[in-house]
Design a protein around this motif. Structure first.
Motif, PDB file in Angstrom:
ATOM      1  N   LEU A  52     -12.975  39.595 -26.989  1.00 52.34           N
ATOM      2  CA  LEU A  52     -13.458  40.914 -27.720  1.00 52.34           C
ATOM      3  C   LEU A  52     -14.924  40.871 -28.075  1.00 52.34           C
ATOM      4  N   ASP A  53     -15.530  42.164 -28.148  1.00 57.18           N
ATOM      5  CA  ASP A  53     -16.910  42.287 -28.519  1.00 57.18           C
ATOM      6  C   ASP A  53     -17.081  42.054 -29.913  1.00 57.18           C
ATOM      7  N   ALA A  54     -17.531  40.927 -30.598  1.00 48.14           N
ATOM      8  CA  ALA A  54     -17.576  40.552 -32.024  1.00 48.14           C
ATOM      9  C   ALA A  54     -18.514  41.809 -32.950  1.00 48.14           C
ATOM     10  N   THR A  55     -18.881  42.545 -32.389  1.00 50.34           N
ATOM     11  CA  THR A  55     -19.715  43.871 -33.186  1.00 50.34           C
ATOM     12  C   THR A  55     -18.732  44.891 -33.342  1.00 50.34           C
ATOM     13  N   ASN A  56     -17.959  45.468 -32.343  1.00 50.45           N
ATOM     14  CA  ASN A  56     -16.958  46.448 -32.908  1.00 50.45           C
ATOM     15  C   ASN A  56     -15.759  46.287 -32.479  1.00 50.45           C
ATOM     16  N   GLY A  57     -15.278  45.028 -31.809  1.00 50.44           N
ATOM     17  CA  GLY A  57     -13.943  44.771 -31.624  1.00 50.44           C
ATOM     18  C   GLY A  57     -13.306  45.166 -30.279  1.00 50.44           C
ATOM     19  N   LYS A  58     -14.159  45.669 -29.345  1.00 49.07           N
ATOM     20  CA  LYS A  58     -13.777  46.388 -28.086  1.00 49.07           C
ATOM     21  C   LYS A  58     -13.276  45.040 -27.339  1.00 49.07           C
ATOM     22  N   GLN A  59     -11.958  45.603 -26.683  1.00 51.22           N
ATOM     23  CA  GLN A  59     -11.648  44.448 -25.620  1.00 51.22           C
ATOM     24  C   GLN A  59     -12.361  44.399 -24.399  1.00 51.22           C
ATOM     25  N   LEU A  60     -12.815  43.121 -24.007  1.00 54.24           N
ATOM     26  CA  LEU A  60     -13.613  42.778 -22.834  1.00 54.24           C
ATOM     27  C   LEU A  60     -12.735  42.723 -21.681  1.00 54.24           C
ATOM     28  N   TRP A  61     -11.824  41.680 -21.814  1.00 50.54           N
ATOM     29  CA  TRP A  61     -10.820  41.316 -20.990  1.00 50.54           C
ATOM     30  C   TRP A  61      -9.777  40.489 -21.709  1.00 50.54           C
ATOM     31  N   ASN A 113     -18.433  32.872 -29.680  1.00 50.91           N
ATOM     32  CA  ASN A 113     -19.607  32.428 -28.862  1.00 50.91           C
ATOM     33  C   ASN A 113     -20.392  33.461 -28.106  1.00 50.91           C
ATOM     34  N   GLU A 114     -21.824  33.405 -28.565  1.00 50.60           N
ATOM     35  CA  GLU A 114     -22.593  34.458 -27.703  1.00 50.60           C
ATOM     36  C   GLU A 114     -22.092  35.762 -27.712  1.00 50.60           C
ATOM     37  N   GLY A 115     -21.700  36.185 -28.979  1.00 51.26           N
ATOM     38  CA  GLY A 115     -21.152  37.490 -29.560  1.00 51.26           C
ATOM     39  C   GLY A 115     -19.570  37.950 -29.011  1.00 51.26           C
ATOM     40  N   VAL A 116     -19.207  37.112 -28.316  1.00 51.49           N
ATOM     41  CA  VAL A 116     -17.772  37.476 -27.699  1.00 51.49           C
ATOM     42  C   VAL A 116     -16.827  36.659 -28.747  1.00 51.49           C
ATOM     43  N   LEU A 117     -15.565  37.124 -29.152  1.00 49.17           N
ATOM     44  CA  LEU A 117     -14.548  36.786 -29.830  1.00 49.17           C
ATOM     45  C   LEU A 117     -13.495  36.327 -28.873  1.00 49.17           C
ATOM     46  N   TYR A 118     -12.660  34.948 -28.827  1.00 49.75           N
ATOM     47  CA  TYR A 118     -11.704  34.656 -28.168  1.00 49.75           C
ATOM     48  C   TYR A 118     -10.772  34.350 -28.919  1.00 49.75           C
ATOM     49  N   VAL A 119      -9.336  35.011 -28.630  1.00 48.89           N
ATOM     50  CA  VAL A 119      -8.255  35.137 -29.589  1.00 48.89           C
ATOM     51  C   VAL A 119      -7.184  35.094 -29.014  1.00 48.89           C
ATOM     52  N   LEU A 135     -13.206  31.871 -16.442  1.00 43.82           N
ATOM     53  CA  LEU A 135     -14.671  32.398 -16.674  1.00 43.82           C
ATOM     54  C   LEU A 135     -14.756  33.140 -17.796  1.00 43.82           C
ATOM     55  N   ALA A 136     -15.687  32.808 -18.654  1.00 40.97           N
ATOM     56  CA  ALA A 136     -15.927  33.635 -19.823  1.00 40.97           C
ATOM     57  C   ALA A 136     -16.627  35.011 -19.576  1.00 40.97           C
ATOM     58  N   SER A 137     -16.923  35.187 -18.299  1.00 38.11           N
ATOM     59  CA  SER A 137     -17.497  36.551 -18.017  1.00 38.11           C
ATOM     60  C   SER A 137     -16.252  37.495 -17.876  1.00 38.11           C
TER      61      SER A 137
END
Length: 326
Positions: free
Chosen positions: A104-113, A88-94, A151-153
């Motif tokens: 994860l950032d869907a572009t490069n796989g970087k962990q966001l939280w 959703n909106e460029g973020v993967l939730y796994v 919170l998705a953020s």
């Protein structure tokens, strides 16, 4: 072998629980590309444009070019992933097999939280919950019986609700379903719950549990119960409309298609029911059962699924009429 097939252009993409994932020609079944993955990949995948996202049994999460099978990036979960990811909106939730939800950032796989829960129970079902998203909030079920709104953020908790408490298996391995202001989710051997998505307040519950995804129509819900039944509920009240009982089998998550409900049996056939009343219309037996939810291509009246023997099937539906008796 339980990945739900994915239709992409002229191909059907299917993974198995042994050695990897591949793309096959929809008309002929001929192999287009194959990506070898040690111990295969069991969960269903997400496809966005030409990008395929799937967790595997080798402790990696993959981003794959759906045209060629080329790996674009991987993320080390270090444990098997058994649930479908949400993009959703460029973020993967796994959700991984150790009760951890990654963003994860869907572009490069970087962990966001990440958000992780400890489960004190020694008994757990091997499975996982696909997260759901609504208005900046991510919803997920966990093996300790809790459903959590985050919170998705940043992954901070908005609310959590302990649902399954006293059963043998407390797992919430069903995919949360969001409709209007309601959240629907199932405990494995517990109950089917309807909650208010904003607060987690209980609206109604039905006294049989399930797993996998929930199928919905205008006023009904359909789900595979862990008691070996396919069940239809009234969406507003949770009242049962009909039930179809299998013999010595578990049903897969169902697909709704032109008034028909289509699902597999773990030790049996692909079953086709009348969605209105649960009456059996037809079946197809692949030999040794089905754990893969079917995918239906409504444009060609064709269903795709992988059998327990790792054979990929394409089954065409047709409507016949009784012959006149002379």
């Amino acid at each position: 072998n339980r990945m739900k097939p994915i239709l992409f252009k002229n191909s059907v993409i299917q993974a198995n629980g042994l050695d990897g994932i591949g793309a096959y020609n929809k008309e002929t079944g001929l192999l287009i590309w194959k990506l070898n993955i040690e111990n295969g990949a069991e969960p269903s995948a997400s496809l966005i444009n030409d990008r395929l996202f799937i967790g595997a049994s080798d402790g990696q999460f993959y981003s794959i070019d759906a045209n060629t099978g080329k790996v674009l990036w991987t993320f080390p979960t270090r444990i098997e992933t058994l649930s479908e990811p949400l993009l959703n909106e460029g973020v993967l939730y796994v959700m991984t097999g150790n009760n951890t939800l990654y963003a994860l950032d869907a572009t490069n796989g970087k962990q966001l939280w990440l958000y992780s829960r400890q489960d004190s129970s020694s008994l757990s079902i091997r499975g996982g919950s696909k997260p759901a998203f609504k208005q900046g909030t991510v919803y997920a079920g966990f093996s300790d019986g809790a459903v959590v709104a985050l919170l998705a953020s940043n992954g901070s908790v908005k609310w959590e609700k302990q649902l399954s408490k006293n059963k043998k298996f407390r797992d919430l391995d069903s995919d949360p379903l969001l409709e209007n202001e309601f959240l629907y989710i199932m405990g494995y051997d517990d109950q089917f719950y309807c909650l208010r998505s904003a607060t987690g307040e209980l609206v109604w519950k039905f006294d049989k549990g399930g797993y996998g995804s929930i199928t919905t129509s205008t006023d009904r819900l359909y789900f595979a119960s862990t008691t070996g039944e396919m069940i239809s509920l009234e969406k507003e009240t949770g009242k049962m409309i009909w039930t179809y009982t299998l013999k010595n089998s578990m049903p897969t998550s169902p697909a709704l298609y032109k008034g028909l409900l289509i699902f597999g049996e773990s030790q049996g056939s692909l079953r086709i029911l009348d969605a209105k009343n649960g009456k059996e219309m037809s079946f197809f037996n692949p030999g040794k059962g089905i754990l893969s939810p079917p995918t239906v291509d409504a444009s060609t009246d064709t269903a795709y699924f992988i059998s327990n023997e790792a054979n990929l099937y394409s089954v065409h539906f047709g409507w016949g009429y009784p012959k006149a008796i002379p």
